[in-house]
Design a protein around this motif. Structure first.
Motif, PDB file in Angstrom:
ATOM      1  N   PRO B 316       0.817  -1.211   0.000  1.00  0.00           N
ATOM      2  CA  PRO B 316       0.000   0.000   0.000  1.00  0.00           C
ATOM      3  C   PRO B 316       0.853   1.264   0.000  1.00  0.00           C
ATOM      4  CG  PRO B 316      -0.667  -1.494   1.773  1.00  0.00           C
ATOM      5  CD  PRO B 316       0.587  -2.052   1.185  1.00  0.00           C
ATOM      6  N   ALA B 317       2.098   1.172   0.449  1.00  0.00           N
ATOM      7  CA  ALA B 317       2.980   2.342   0.434  1.00  0.00           C
ATOM      8  C   ALA B 317       4.000   2.242  -0.700  1.00  0.00           C
ATOM      9  CB  ALA B 317       3.694   2.478   1.774  1.00  0.00           C
ATOM     10  N   ARG B 318       3.813   1.238  -1.536  1.00  0.00           N
ATOM     11  CA  ARG B 318       4.665   1.046  -2.708  1.00  0.00           C
ATOM     12  C   ARG B 318       6.157   0.924  -2.354  1.00  0.00           C
ATOM     13  NH1 ARG B 318       4.026  -1.098  -7.736  1.00  0.00           N
ATOM     14  NH2 ARG B 318       1.948  -0.680  -8.486  1.00  0.00           N
ATOM     15  N   LEU B 319       6.430   0.323  -1.199  1.00  0.00           N
ATOM     16  CA  LEU B 319       7.815   0.032  -0.848  1.00  0.00           C
ATOM     17  C   LEU B 319       8.262  -1.186  -1.640  1.00  0.00           C
ATOM     18  CD1 LEU B 319       7.518   0.479   3.012  1.00  0.00           C
ATOM     19  CD2 LEU B 319       8.634   2.017   1.406  1.00  0.00           C
ATOM     20  N   ALA B 320       9.534  -1.218  -2.004  1.00  0.00           N
ATOM     21  CA  ALA B 320      10.029  -2.322  -2.818  1.00  0.00           C
ATOM     22  C   ALA B 320      11.343  -2.836  -2.259  1.00  0.00           C
ATOM     23  CB  ALA B 320      10.217  -1.870  -4.263  1.00  0.00           C
ATOM     24  N   ILE B 321      11.372  -4.115  -1.939  1.00  0.00           N
ATOM     25  CA  ILE B 321      12.593  -4.692  -1.375  1.00  0.00           C
ATOM     26  C   ILE B 321      13.711  -4.642  -2.420  1.00  0.00           C
ATOM     27  CG2 ILE B 321      12.286  -7.149  -1.976  1.00  0.00           C
ATOM     28  CD1 ILE B 321      12.969  -7.748   1.008  1.00  0.00           C
ATOM     29  N   SER B 322      13.353  -4.709  -3.706  1.00  0.00           N
ATOM     30  CA  SER B 322      14.404  -4.660  -4.727  1.00  0.00           C
ATOM     31  C   SER B 322      15.087  -3.294  -4.731  1.00  0.00           C
ATOM     32  CB  SER B 322      13.826  -4.957  -6.111  1.00  0.00           C
ATOM     33  OG  SER B 322      12.892  -3.974  -6.482  1.00  0.00           O
ATOM     34  N   GLN B 323      14.293  -2.251  -4.471  1.00  0.00           N
ATOM     35  CA  GLN B 323      14.913  -0.926  -4.436  1.00  0.00           C
ATOM     36  C   GLN B 323      15.770  -0.770  -3.186  1.00  0.00           C
ATOM     37  OE1 GLN B 323      12.625   2.544  -3.714  1.00  0.00           O
ATOM     38  NE2 GLN B 323      13.975   3.841  -4.918  1.00  0.00           N
ATOM     39  N   VAL B 324      15.300  -1.347  -2.076  1.00  0.00           N
ATOM     40  CA  VAL B 324      16.103  -1.318  -0.852  1.00  0.00           C
ATOM     41  C   VAL B 324      17.442  -2.006  -1.105  1.00  0.00           C
ATOM     42  CG1 VAL B 324      16.234  -2.160   1.525  1.00  0.00           C
ATOM     43  CG2 VAL B 324      14.087  -1.221   0.641  1.00  0.00           C
ATOM     44  N   CYS B 325      17.388  -3.162  -1.755  1.00  0.00           N
ATOM     45  CA  CYS B 325      18.614  -3.911  -2.043  1.00  0.00           C
ATOM     46  C   CYS B 325      19.518  -3.129  -2.991  1.00  0.00           C
ATOM     47  CB  CYS B 325      18.278  -5.266  -2.651  1.00  0.00           C
ATOM     48  SG  CYS B 325      17.539  -6.394  -1.466  1.00  0.00           S
ATOM     49  N   ARG B 326      18.907  -2.465  -3.938  1.00  0.00           N
ATOM     50  CA  ARG B 326      19.690  -1.678  -4.882  1.00  0.00           C
ATOM     51  C   ARG B 326      20.410  -0.531  -4.175  1.00  0.00           C
ATOM     52  NH1 ARG B 326      18.122  -0.376 -10.754  1.00  0.00           N
ATOM     53  NH2 ARG B 326      19.672   1.187 -11.272  1.00  0.00           N
ATOM     54  N   GLU B 327      19.675   0.117  -3.259  1.00  0.00           N
ATOM     55  CA  GLU B 327      20.300   1.220  -2.505  1.00  0.00           C
ATOM     56  C   GLU B 327      21.445   0.694  -1.641  1.00  0.00           C
ATOM     57  OE1 GLU B 327      17.120   3.239  -0.454  1.00  0.00           O
ATOM     58  OE2 GLU B 327      16.217   3.865  -2.348  1.00  0.00           O
ATOM     59  N   ILE B 328      21.221  -0.479  -1.045  1.00  0.00           N
ATOM     60  CA  ILE B 328      22.274  -1.088  -0.226  1.00  0.00           C
ATOM     61  C   ILE B 328      23.502  -1.372  -1.094  1.00  0.00           C
ATOM     62  CG2 ILE B 328      22.917  -3.226   0.960  1.00  0.00           C
ATOM     63  CD1 ILE B 328      20.046  -3.278   2.112  1.00  0.00           C
ATOM     64  N   ASP B 329      23.256  -1.978  -2.246  1.00  0.00           N
ATOM     65  CA  ASP B 329      24.344  -2.329  -3.163  1.00  0.00           C
ATOM     66  C   ASP B 329      25.114  -1.077  -3.589  1.00  0.00           C
ATOM     67  OD1 ASP B 329      25.969  -3.717  -4.878  1.00  0.00           O
ATOM     68  OD2 ASP B 329      24.462  -3.977  -6.444  1.00  0.00           O
ATOM     69  N   GLU B 330      24.352  -0.023  -3.930  1.00  0.00           N
ATOM     70  CA  GLU B 330      25.002   1.216  -4.379  1.00  0.00           C
ATOM     71  C   GLU B 330      25.785   1.881  -3.251  1.00  0.00           C
ATOM     72  OE1 GLU B 330      21.788   3.397  -6.127  1.00  0.00           O
ATOM     73  OE2 GLU B 330      21.897   2.274  -8.002  1.00  0.00           O
ATOM     74  N   ALA B 331      25.206   1.859  -2.050  1.00  0.00           N
ATOM     75  CA  ALA B 331      25.898   2.458  -0.905  1.00  0.00           C
ATOM     76  C   ALA B 331      27.201   1.710  -0.637  1.00  0.00           C
ATOM     77  CB  ALA B 331      25.000   2.414   0.324  1.00  0.00           C
ATOM     78  N   ARG B 332      27.153   0.399  -0.795  1.00  0.00           N
ATOM     79  CA  ARG B 332      28.337  -0.419  -0.549  1.00  0.00           C
ATOM     80  C   ARG B 332      29.419  -0.126  -1.590  1.00  0.00           C
ATOM     81  NH1 ARG B 332      29.489  -4.794   2.556  1.00  0.00           N
ATOM     82  NH2 ARG B 332      31.021  -6.175   1.603  1.00  0.00           N
ATOM     83  N   LYS B 333      28.957  -0.009  -2.826  1.00  0.00           N
ATOM     84  CA  LYS B 333      29.926   0.295  -3.892  1.00  0.00           C
ATOM     85  C   LYS B 333      30.535   1.678  -3.664  1.00  0.00           C
ATOM     86  CE  LYS B 333      28.217  -2.555  -7.694  1.00  0.00           C
ATOM     87  NZ  LYS B 333      26.771  -2.613  -7.967  1.00  0.00           N
ATOM     88  N   ALA B 334      29.685   2.640  -3.264  1.00  0.00           N
ATOM     89  CA  ALA B 334      30.178   4.000  -3.038  1.00  0.00           C
ATOM     90  C   ALA B 334      31.190   4.009  -1.896  1.00  0.00           C
ATOM     91  CB  ALA B 334      29.009   4.931  -2.734  1.00  0.00           C
TER      92      ALA B 334
END
Lengths: 268, 337, 281
Positions: B316-334
């Motif tokens: 209902p809030a349009r949260l997406a675990i794939s986007q969370v994972c993507r942000e985690i991945d990007e933060a790790r790479k950064a």
């Protein structure tokens, strides 16, 4: 200035002036719209508003995580403002700061009284969609047996995830009746008996309160047409009591109050 | 090569039903396409990704696990037979089929769950190679693919420009199903259509590693703000399997029920004394991500996510675990730079 | 076919004793001898079971009696909700359902010859009472035993008769305590919180084993005291009391990190706890 730009400017100002510690609005996630929580004036750029922004953000005002942040401002289309007005009428909040948006215009920063006045002036005649009215008329035309079968089929899908409850700003009970187990009022099983009890209780608890915002139905992962129930009850309340919730912050709750001229025909 | 015309899925369902299978297939229901028990006359719509997963046909939302007759203050156990009808699931998505393999581990890692195993044994999964994917699909980020075969007993594949299906058996159960369906299958040749293209959205290994170091992270607080605390994501998830056990009954009979439950709901870990080890939605979101991408890996050697994207489509809030994972991945790479 | 892992044994209540307000001990006997044999083949101290009343539900608590007493199973529980109320309402002669034993156990065979210190608060005594009796039932096998037990008030102390027995034994050093304000005029024990009382009793920690069970706040403040006294983290044990439903490592409720408390626990050493995400406990 576009509505989104106006919202960003007002949000930044509210945060900078300390009138809000948190602004709840909408942001884009791909083609979708998700809630945005902005506490820093520098972070307002994520805020957007367009006709895809459907979630009723008033729901967040019951969350302790949100309330504990201090004064909150909410990007509020008419549906959200109506929910806030009901919450005020039910003593769940005393004041509100909204960035009021309509389908036609942006109305700026308003307090609760301002939002109520705006609703009465510009959004007093929000009608349910023709599709919904038609679906309800079709349901009304059914025989009781057909209607029972319709709801039996629909409620059979319910998994009891309670997304309907979670998405509704007016479902704010600290402990919902389905979670009270001494005694167990409602069967916990996602099966016919308990599903019927849950669905009927949810709808009845909304009678005279529901503003027909559609959040529950939009949240239902099983596609159960909850708005048919909400609208049926809402029309009944309007007919019996002439009330339309969500316009008067001082309104007495329809089901929680009594007037000498209330219809007593049902008392036999 | 066994061939079926694209519009003949109902014929396949009918012949399987006649052969004694309970047939589960994607059927239209209002605005949704849902996996549901097929009945004669129902159209089968294998186009959209079904709103619900196949999980509920192997692990029902609600199941009687024990039964007692009651007589005043005394009680006596009664049989509580497992319901495990012979079932064919048509056009199950590869992500769902893979999820059943993950669940095999949960229900058998030490104690064996007879009900799960009986239904698994009685069920033939006919996977459909995805010809299209949407923007919430991410199977390729979690080790799957639109044409993956893990967990499938047979595979349906669109061919000749979506005018035909190729049906291929992958094991004994699949062969038995093909034999039962022989009457509607033709021998012939067809050119398989290409599977959907699903871009890789994140590196799941990076997420697993990050989770090991970030039990405390501002990310959880942010997610906790937006999450409404319903069970929509977990109940739609083909791998989520947490459950509750509740007794219900009348004066003369009591049943012990196993009901779906989820770590997203506030009462899940609430002690009767009032203490709640996961006191807010932030802690619950953390558990959701950690369980799927770290704890399950540590315990069972694989992810508890097959990338179906239902949780995001239905949130209902349009949260997406794939986007969370993507942000985690990007933060790790950064951070690594 | 039924789901074998959820089939319970029938147990008859042969004794019921009120220990403290809302706290009761039941002694249960297996209705079926085969169930009794199966249970005692598997049962070691520290394991738990799921006790139930059909129609009300099942609840997980420890087995409070030792495996050295093979005629019965005892449990001690506090009435807090629907299930525990239903179990408490059962009377002697009536039955409850039971499945178990589940979980791991205290590795007492590795403690032979060593001093053992038991530290409990309130309703935390039952899970280690089985260990205490197991140790005391095997004289000569273990070193000196110290028991530090505290409760909020004198009334909240459980196993009052057994405390008197333990206090009278030459092979046990017993220290009882109640929280300040919880004492009665004739209270002979100490007044103070468990960590403080333990610090004063100062059992030597080097080479000794400690078992701690009680409310989270007590455990939190007791662990530093144990380290100060010289106990090694690998020799400090506790048992986690997470919410559980299935008991067989499937329902996901008791998880702390990748640990299933119901299967990998409930017994953990301080060493192990340090590697688990504390916030989930």
């Amino acid at each position: 200035m576009s509505t989104s730009e106006a919202i960003r400017a007002d949000a930044a100002r509210l945060l900078a002036e300390g009138r809000a510690k948190l602004v709840i609005g909408y942001r884009a996630r791909g083609p979708h719209r998700a809630p945005a929580f902005v506490s820093d004036p520098a972070g307002v750029d994520v805020l957007i508003y367009d006709n895809l922004c459907k979630q009723n953000l008033a729901v967040y005002l019951r969350k302790p995580e949100v309330r504990s942040r201090g004064p909150v401002a909410v990007v509020a289309p008419p549906a959200v403002m109506r929910s806030l007005v009901v919450l005020a009428a039910e003593s769940q909040l005393t004041e509100a700061t909204v960035l009021a948006v309509g389908p036609d215009a942006y109305h700026g920063v308003l307090d609760l009284a301002g939002a109520a006045a705006l609703l009465k002036e510009k959004y007093a005649d929000l009608a349910p969609s023709p599709e919904l009215l038609e679906a309800l008329a079709k349901l009304d035309a059914m025989s009781p047996q057909e209607r029972a079968r319709f709801w039996t089929d629909q409620f059979a899908k319910c998994t009891r995830c309670y997304a309907c409850r979670a998405a509704c700003p007016l479902c704010y009970c600290a402990r919902c009746i389905v979670e009270k187990n001494v005694p167990q009022w409602i069967s916990t099983a996602a099966a016919q008996h308990g599903n019927f009890a849950w669905q009927i209780i949810r709808a009845f608890h909304q009678a005279g309160r529901c503003t027909l915002c559609g959040a529950c139905e939009a949240a239902c992962p099983q596609g159960i047409p909850l708005m048919l129930l909400n609208l049926a009850l809402s029309e009944e309340v309007a007919k019996q009591f002439g009330e339309k919730p969500g316009y008067d912050p001082a309104a007495k709750p329809v089901i929680g109050s009594w007037k000498p001229d209330d219809d007593q025909g049902f008392v036999r | 090569m066994k061939i079926l015309d694209a519009d003949k899925l109902p014929d396949l369902a009918a012949v399987l039903a006649a052969a004694g299978y309970r047939v589960v297939a994607p059927v239209r229901d209002g605005a949704q396409v849902r996996m549901a028990e097929w009945k004669p006359g129902l159209a089968i719509d294998a186009g959209p990704i079904p709103a619900n997963s196949v999980k509920e046909f192997l692990f029902p939302r609600c199941e009687v696990i024990a039964r007692y007759s009651l007589d005043g203050d005394s009680f006596a156990p009664q049989p509580a037979p497992v319901d495990a009808p012979k079932t064919a699931v048509l056009a199950v998505r590869p992500c769902d089929a893979a999820a059943m393999v993950a669940l095999d581990k949960v229900f058998n890692w030490e104690y064996r769950d007879d009900a799960w195993n009986a239904r698994r044994e009685a069920t033939t999964l006919v996977a459909l190679v995805c010809a299209a994917a949407d923007d919430e699909c991410f199977c390729t980020s979690v080790g799957g693919a639109p044409d993956a075969r893990l967990g499938a007993d047979a595979v349906l594949r669109c061919a000749d420009g979506a005018s035909k299906f190729i049906l291929e058996a992958l094991g004994e159960k699949g062969q038995a199903l093909l034999a039962a369906a022989a009457g509607v299958l033709a021998d012939g040749d067809a050119r398989p259509d290409p599977p959907a293209s699903v871009p890789v959205r994140f590196d799941s290994k990076a997420v697993t590693d990050w989770c090991g170091e970030n039990f405390e992270s501002p990310l959880w607080r942010d997610l906790g703000l937006a999450c409404l605390g319903c069970g929509s994501c977990a109940y739609a998830c083909p791998v989520c399997h947490c459950f509750d056990i509740q007794d219900e009954g009348t004066r003369s009979e009591a049943v012990r029920l196993r009901n779906w439950d989820t770590c997203g709901l506030a009462l899940f870990t609430q002690h009767s004394g009032g203490h709640n080890p996961r006191p807010d939605q932030a802690a619950r979101w953390r558990q959701r991500v950690m369980h799927k991408f770290r704890y399950f890996v540590e315990r069972f050697g694989g992810l508890a996510c097959t990338g179906c994207g239902r949780c995001a489509r239905l949130c209902p809030a349009r949260l997406a675990i794939s986007q969370v994972c993507r942000e985690i991945d990007e933060a790790r790479k950064a951070a690594a730079k | 076919m039924t789901i074998a892992i959820y089939q319970s044994a029938m147990m008859n209540i042969v004794l019921a004793r009120d220990e403290a307000p809302d706290v009761r001990t039941l002694r249960l006997q297996f209705a079926d001898e085969a169930d009794r044999v199966r249970f005692f083949q598997k049962y070691r101290v520290g394991m738990f079971g799921l006790y139930g009343v059909p129609g009300a539900g099942e609840s997980a608590f420890c087995v409070a009696s030792p495996p050295t007493r093979t005629g019965y199973v005892e449990c001690t529980f506090r009435r807090t909700g629907r299930v525990t109320a239903a179990i408490r309402d059962r009377e002697v002669g009536q039955a409850v359902t039971f499945r178990g034993p589940y979980g791991n156990s205290f590795p007492i065979e590795s403690w032979k010859g060593r001093a053992i210190v038991f530290i409990a608060g309130g309703i935390g005594l039952p899970p280690i009472r089985s260990v205490i009796w197991n140790v005391l039932d095997r004289p000569g096998d273990f070193g000196p035993v110290t028991i530090v037990y505290g409760a909020r008030t004198v009334a909240d102390l459980v196993y009052k008769d057994e405390l008197a027995d333990w206090g009278a034994r030459p092979d046990v050093k017993l220290v009882t305590a109640v929280d300040p304000g919880g004492e009665t005029p004739d209270w002979k024990g100490q007044v103070g919180f468990v960590p403080f009382v333990l610090d004063h009793a100062a059992p030597p920690g080097a080479g000794a084993v400690a078992l701690v069970c009680g409310p989270p706040i007590m455990i939190k403040f007791t662990l530093p005291v144990l380290l100060k006294l010289g106990f090694a983290p690998k020799d400090v044990y506790t048992t986690l009391e997470n919410r559980m439903k299935c008991g067989v490592g499937q329902c996901g409720r008791c998880n702390v990190g990748s640990t299933y408390v119901c299967r990998d626990g409930p017994v953990f050493t301080l060493d192990q706890l340090r590697h688990m995400p504390a916030a989930d406990m």
